[in-house]
Design a protein around this motif. Structure first.
Motif, PDB file in Angstrom:
ATOM      1  N   GLY A  10      18.370  -2.630  -0.734  1.00 54.28           N
ATOM      2  CA  GLY A  10      17.853  -1.294  -1.035  1.00 54.28           C
ATOM      3  C   GLY A  10      18.913  -0.252  -0.750  1.00 54.28           C
ATOM      4  N   ARG A  11      18.460   0.896  -0.216  1.00 45.97           N
ATOM      5  CA  ARG A  11      19.397   1.999   0.008  1.00 45.97           C
ATOM      6  C   ARG A  11      20.558   1.574   0.907  1.00 45.97           C
ATOM      7  NH1 ARG A  11      15.411   7.256   0.750  1.00 45.97           N
ATOM      8  NH2 ARG A  11      13.644   6.164  -0.114  1.00 45.97           N
ATOM      9  N   ILE A  12      20.263   0.774   1.938  1.00 44.64           N
ATOM     10  CA  ILE A  12      21.335   0.397   2.883  1.00 44.64           C
ATOM     11  C   ILE A  12      22.371  -0.470   2.202  1.00 44.64           C
ATOM     12  CG2 ILE A  12      21.828  -1.018   4.948  1.00 44.64           C
ATOM     13  CD1 ILE A  12      19.541   0.349   6.316  1.00 44.64           C
ATOM     14  N   THR A 117      -0.066   1.836   7.084  1.00 45.58           N
ATOM     15  CA  THR A 117       1.346   1.818   7.485  1.00 45.58           C
ATOM     16  C   THR A 117       2.017   0.462   7.319  1.00 45.58           C
ATOM     17  OG1 THR A 117       2.882   2.415   9.279  1.00 45.58           O
ATOM     18  CG2 THR A 117       0.854   1.307   9.934  1.00 45.58           C
ATOM     19  N   LYS A 118       3.357   0.507   7.118  1.00 46.51           N
ATOM     20  CA  LYS A 118       4.173  -0.714   7.168  1.00 46.51           C
ATOM     21  C   LYS A 118       4.612  -0.964   8.612  1.00 46.51           C
ATOM     22  CE  LYS A 118       7.398   0.832   4.205  1.00 46.51           C
ATOM     23  NZ  LYS A 118       8.636   0.856   3.375  1.00 46.51           N
ATOM     24  N   TYR A 119       4.292  -0.023   9.508  1.00 49.71           N
ATOM     25  CA  TYR A 119       4.784  -0.070  10.891  1.00 49.71           C
ATOM     26  C   TYR A 119       3.624  -0.092  11.892  1.00 49.71           C
ATOM     27  CZ  TYR A 119       9.066   1.526   8.584  1.00 49.71           C
ATOM     28  OH  TYR A 119      10.161   1.648   7.768  1.00 49.71           O
ATOM     29  N   LEU A 139       0.028  -2.307   5.644  1.00 52.34           N
ATOM     30  CA  LEU A 139       0.350  -2.384   4.215  1.00 52.34           C
ATOM     31  C   LEU A 139       1.806  -2.808   4.077  1.00 52.34           C
ATOM     32  CD1 LEU A 139      -1.417   0.938   3.135  1.00 52.34           C
ATOM     33  CD2 LEU A 139      -2.223  -1.398   2.717  1.00 52.34           C
ATOM     34  N   ASN A 140       2.187  -3.188   2.878  1.00 51.98           N
ATOM     35  CA  ASN A 140       3.557  -3.689   2.691  1.00 51.98           C
ATOM     36  C   ASN A 140       4.448  -2.768   1.883  1.00 51.98           C
ATOM     37  OD1 ASN A 140       3.536  -6.358   4.060  1.00 51.98           O
ATOM     38  ND2 ASN A 140       1.779  -6.611   2.722  1.00 51.98           N
ATOM     39  N   GLY A 141       3.960  -1.584   1.551  1.00 50.72           N
ATOM     40  CA  GLY A 141       4.778  -0.633   0.800  1.00 50.72           C
ATOM     41  C   GLY A 141       3.878   0.312   0.044  1.00 50.72           C
ATOM     42  N   SER A 142       4.494   1.285  -0.625  1.00 51.64           N
ATOM     43  CA  SER A 142       3.749   2.311  -1.375  1.00 51.64           C
ATOM     44  C   SER A 142       2.587   2.860  -0.550  1.00 51.64           C
ATOM     45  CB  SER A 142       3.211   1.735  -2.690  1.00 51.64           C
ATOM     46  OG  SER A 142       4.271   1.240  -3.467  1.00 51.64           O
ATOM     47  N   VAL A 143       2.821   3.071   0.740  1.00 53.90           N
ATOM     48  CA  VAL A 143       1.717   3.450   1.642  1.00 53.90           C
ATOM     49  C   VAL A 143       1.168   4.831   1.326  1.00 53.90           C
ATOM     50  CG1 VAL A 143       2.505   1.972   3.526  1.00 53.90           C
ATOM     51  CG2 VAL A 143       3.242   4.340   3.450  1.00 53.90           C
ATOM     52  N   ASP A 157       4.829   6.573   8.334  1.00 52.14           N
ATOM     53  CA  ASP A 157       5.899   6.020   7.506  1.00 52.14           C
ATOM     54  C   ASP A 157       7.186   6.786   7.770  1.00 52.14           C
ATOM     55  OD1 ASP A 157       6.960   4.252   5.669  1.00 52.14           O
ATOM     56  OD2 ASP A 157       6.251   5.331   3.895  1.00 52.14           O
ATOM     57  N   ILE A 158       8.308   6.227   7.281  1.00 50.27           N
ATOM     58  CA  ILE A 158       9.564   6.949   7.442  1.00 50.27           C
ATOM     59  C   ILE A 158       9.719   7.989   6.332  1.00 50.27           C
ATOM     60  CG2 ILE A 158      10.858   5.235   8.749  1.00 50.27           C
ATOM     61  CD1 ILE A 158      12.144   4.423   6.029  1.00 50.27           C
ATOM     62  N   VAL A 159      10.365   9.085   6.723  1.00 53.29           N
ATOM     63  CA  VAL A 159      10.663  10.152   5.774  1.00 53.29           C
ATOM     64  C   VAL A 159      12.173  10.338   5.783  1.00 53.29           C
ATOM     65  CG1 VAL A 159      10.335  12.593   5.235  1.00 53.29           C
ATOM     66  CG2 VAL A 159       8.472  11.283   6.286  1.00 53.29           C
ATOM     67  N   GLU A 160      12.768  10.240   4.605  1.00 51.34           N
ATOM     68  CA  GLU A 160      14.216  10.459   4.533  1.00 51.34           C
ATOM     69  C   GLU A 160      14.465  11.801   3.861  1.00 51.34           C
ATOM     70  OE1 GLU A 160      16.306   6.873   3.501  1.00 51.34           O
ATOM     71  OE2 GLU A 160      18.189   7.955   3.177  1.00 51.34           O
ATOM     72  N   THR A 161      14.263  11.875   2.548  1.00 53.69           N
ATOM     73  CA  THR A 161      14.441  13.159   1.847  1.00 53.69           C
ATOM     74  C   THR A 161      13.134  13.945   1.792  1.00 53.69           C
ATOM     75  OG1 THR A 161      13.846  12.146  -0.265  1.00 53.69           O
ATOM     76  CG2 THR A 161      16.185  12.139   0.332  1.00 53.69           C
ATOM     77  N   GLY A 162      12.010  13.261   1.948  1.00 54.79           N
ATOM     78  CA  GLY A 162      10.702  13.909   1.809  1.00 54.79           C
ATOM     79  C   GLY A 162      10.195  13.880   0.365  1.00 54.79           C
ATOM     80  N   ASN A 163      10.998  13.342  -0.538  1.00 51.83           N
ATOM     81  CA  ASN A 163      10.632  13.361  -1.959  1.00 51.83           C
ATOM     82  C   ASN A 163       9.366  12.556  -2.270  1.00 51.83           C
ATOM     83  OD1 ASN A 163      12.807  14.933  -2.538  1.00 51.83           O
ATOM     84  ND2 ASN A 163      14.136  13.240  -3.195  1.00 51.83           N
ATOM     85  N   THR A 164       9.227  11.399  -1.605  1.00 48.68           N
ATOM     86  CA  THR A 164       8.071  10.543  -1.916  1.00 48.68           C
ATOM     87  C   THR A 164       6.773  11.221  -1.484  1.00 48.68           C
ATOM     88  OG1 THR A 164       9.529   8.665  -1.506  1.00 48.68           O
ATOM     89  CG2 THR A 164       7.206   8.168  -1.782  1.00 48.68           C
ATOM     90  N   LEU A 165       6.784  11.842  -0.297  1.00 49.55           N
ATOM     91  CA  LEU A 165       5.581  12.552   0.164  1.00 49.55           C
ATOM     92  C   LEU A 165       5.235  13.657  -0.823  1.00 49.55           C
ATOM     93  CD1 LEU A 165       6.056  12.996   4.030  1.00 49.55           C
ATOM     94  CD2 LEU A 165       4.602  11.352   2.827  1.00 49.55           C
TER      95      LEU A 165
END
Ligand code: PRP
Ligand code: MG
Length: 211
Positions: A10-12, A117-119, A139-143, A157-165
């Motif tokens: 993925g991104r990493i 959550t995935k966490y 959940l396993n994604g698209s939370v 969930d994790i927030v990186e850019t905030g775009n998904t939220l």
């Protein structure tokens, strides 16, 4: 001796492969959209494998990879007891763990709330510390979907850019942990391939300074 690096897919993996290529390593068969999972550099110094993020520490702990690069969020959630050394903070993949809910909708935190959550481990710890009674749905994604369709009140969930939220009409209610990408190492590899691993760390640290 070649080093085997397991990269979180993925991104990493995209960021690290870019780093390595810019640092002079050539991977003739690599492209971002390839379906291949193993790549070797043209001088046979590095073997890179693309691994699902929760599995990176598994490969490294069992010696199937010498080193791994994965988000600290995944290490905290999945691999807190893994027998690996954490050797480097790459300073990339910075993100924050957050509780998020539907934008503008009040959540009554005094009653038992449901969390998608995935966490699950991180979420439970956070809410228990704050003495909240919670029902956690793993959940396993698209939370982000969960509160939108009535599966949960909020998500963790994790927030990186905030775009998904934003794209899904959600907003952060509370940030509570910071993370970045980490390099982990198998303890035996760390001894046997000490100089090669130090060299790799140097290359990656140099890139970090240029960012
Ligand atoms: C991650 C995370 C968020 C999003 C955060 O999802 O679970 O949904 O990225 O990034 P942003 O703040 O930059 O939008 P990912 O893309 O890994 O997919 P998944 O949750 O379906 O596994
Ligand atoms: Mg997601």
């Amino acid at each position: 001796m070649a080093i085997h690096i397991a990269l979180a897919k993925g991104r990493i993996h995209k960021a690290v492969m870019k780093y390595l290529q810019e640092s002079g390593y050539e991977f003739p068969t690599y492209s971002e959209d390839s379906r291949k999972l193993i790549f070797e550099d043209s001088k046979s110094m590095l073997k890179v494998t693309l691994v699902k993020s929760p599995d990176v520490a598994v490969y490294v702990e069992r010696g199937a990879a010498d080193v791994g690069i994965v988000g600290e969020d995944v290490l905290v959630e999945e691999a807190s007891g893994a027998a690996v050394y954490e050797v480097l903070d790459l300073g990339i993949g910075r993100c924050r763990m957050a509780v998020a809910g539907i934008a503008g909708k009040k959540v009554d935190m005094t009653r038992r709330i449901t969390i998608g959550t995935k966490y699950p481990r991180i979420a439970r710890q956070y809410f228990e510390q704050n003495h909240h009674s919670v029902d956690i749905i793993k959940l396993n994604g698209s939370v982000e979907l969960a509160p939108l369709v009535g599966l949960s009140d909020v998500i963790v969930d994790i927030v990186e850019t905030g775009n998904t939220l934003k794209a899904n009409g959600l907003e952060v209610l509370q940030y509570f942990m910071d993370f970045s990408a980490r390099m982990i190492c198998n303890p035996v590899s760390f001894k046997i391939k000490y100089s090669e691993i130090q060299q790799l760390m140097k290359v990656i640290q140099q890139k970090e300074l240029e960012v």
